[in-house]
Enzyme design. Sequence first.
Site, PDB file in Angstrom:
ATOM      1  N   HIS A  50      48.540  35.443 -17.546  1.00  0.00           N
ATOM      2  CA  HIS A  50      48.932  34.034 -17.587  1.00  0.00           C
ATOM      3  C   HIS A  50      49.839  33.789 -18.789  1.00  0.00           C
ATOM      4  O   HIS A  50      49.759  34.497 -19.800  1.00  0.00           O
ATOM      5  CB  HIS A  50      47.693  33.141 -17.712  1.00  0.00           C
ATOM      6  CG  HIS A  50      46.909  33.021 -16.447  1.00  0.00           C
ATOM      7  ND1 HIS A  50      46.124  31.921 -16.179  1.00  0.00           N
ATOM      8  CD2 HIS A  50      46.776  33.848 -15.374  1.00  0.00           C
ATOM      9  CE1 HIS A  50      45.541  32.077 -15.006  1.00  0.00           C
ATOM     10  NE2 HIS A  50      45.919  33.240 -14.506  1.00  0.00           N
ATOM     11  N   GLU A  60      49.790  31.493 -21.093  1.00  0.00           N
ATOM     12  CA  GLU A  60      49.097  31.212 -22.352  1.00  0.00           C
ATOM     13  C   GLU A  60      48.614  32.485 -23.039  1.00  0.00           C
ATOM     14  O   GLU A  60      48.728  32.620 -24.261  1.00  0.00           O
ATOM     15  CB  GLU A  60      47.885  30.295 -22.116  1.00  0.00           C
ATOM     16  CG  GLU A  60      48.232  28.931 -21.567  1.00  0.00           C
ATOM     17  CD  GLU A  60      48.126  28.841 -20.061  1.00  0.00           C
ATOM     18  OE1 GLU A  60      47.696  27.784 -19.571  1.00  0.00           O
ATOM     19  OE2 GLU A  60      48.466  29.821 -19.362  1.00  0.00           O
ATOM     20  N   CYS A  90      43.807  26.832 -17.404  1.00  0.00           N
ATOM     21  CA  CYS A  90      42.655  27.162 -16.575  1.00  0.00           C
ATOM     22  C   CYS A  90      41.471  27.507 -17.494  1.00  0.00           C
ATOM     23  O   CYS A  90      41.641  27.577 -18.722  1.00  0.00           O
ATOM     24  CB  CYS A  90      42.998  28.346 -15.666  1.00  0.00           C
ATOM     25  SG  CYS A  90      43.112  29.935 -16.533  1.00  0.00           S
ATOM     26  N   CYS A 113      42.224  30.544 -19.853  1.00  0.00           N
ATOM     27  CA  CYS A 113      43.167  30.241 -20.930  1.00  0.00           C
ATOM     28  C   CYS A 113      42.574  29.266 -21.937  1.00  0.00           C
ATOM     29  O   CYS A 113      42.794  29.401 -23.140  1.00  0.00           O
ATOM     30  CB  CYS A 113      44.481  29.733 -20.348  1.00  0.00           C
ATOM     31  SG  CYS A 113      45.336  31.017 -19.389  1.00  0.00           S
TER      32      CYS A 113
END
Length: 148
Positions: free
Chosen positions: A53, A55, A83, A86
Amino acid sequence: MTREESMALALALAREAYEHGEVPVGCVVLDPEGNVIGRGRNRREETGDATAHAELEAIREACRALGGWRLEGCALCVTLEPCPMCAGAIINARVPTVIFGARESLSGSCGSVIDLFSERFGHRPAVYPGVRREECAALLRGFFEEKR
């Protein structure tokens, strides 16, 4: 650097993700002086890694730049509400400020589904939602309309 300026940098990374067939999410981490020390974009399809991801990429790069895992005094700016994974990384890295653009109705962990930052963890960042929200949301909508 303003929130809008940092989101412009995150949006550029999200557009790069889009161009590579990834869900268009981009993220930057800024040090206390406003310098970018971490950049990331979604790369799950590219890497075959569920944890790739934006992040996490940005946090990893920022930790390398600072030489440690604590990102105290830093700000994380991402185009989509984090999410749970993260949000957990943000808590663990001690990021004090989170700026995000669009809400995430399926897995958003800053209030849309759950607010992990309001739970009794040892760290609670300040959250600034909706920065350049429409621009972030439009990029995501365009991506998913193309996929359908």
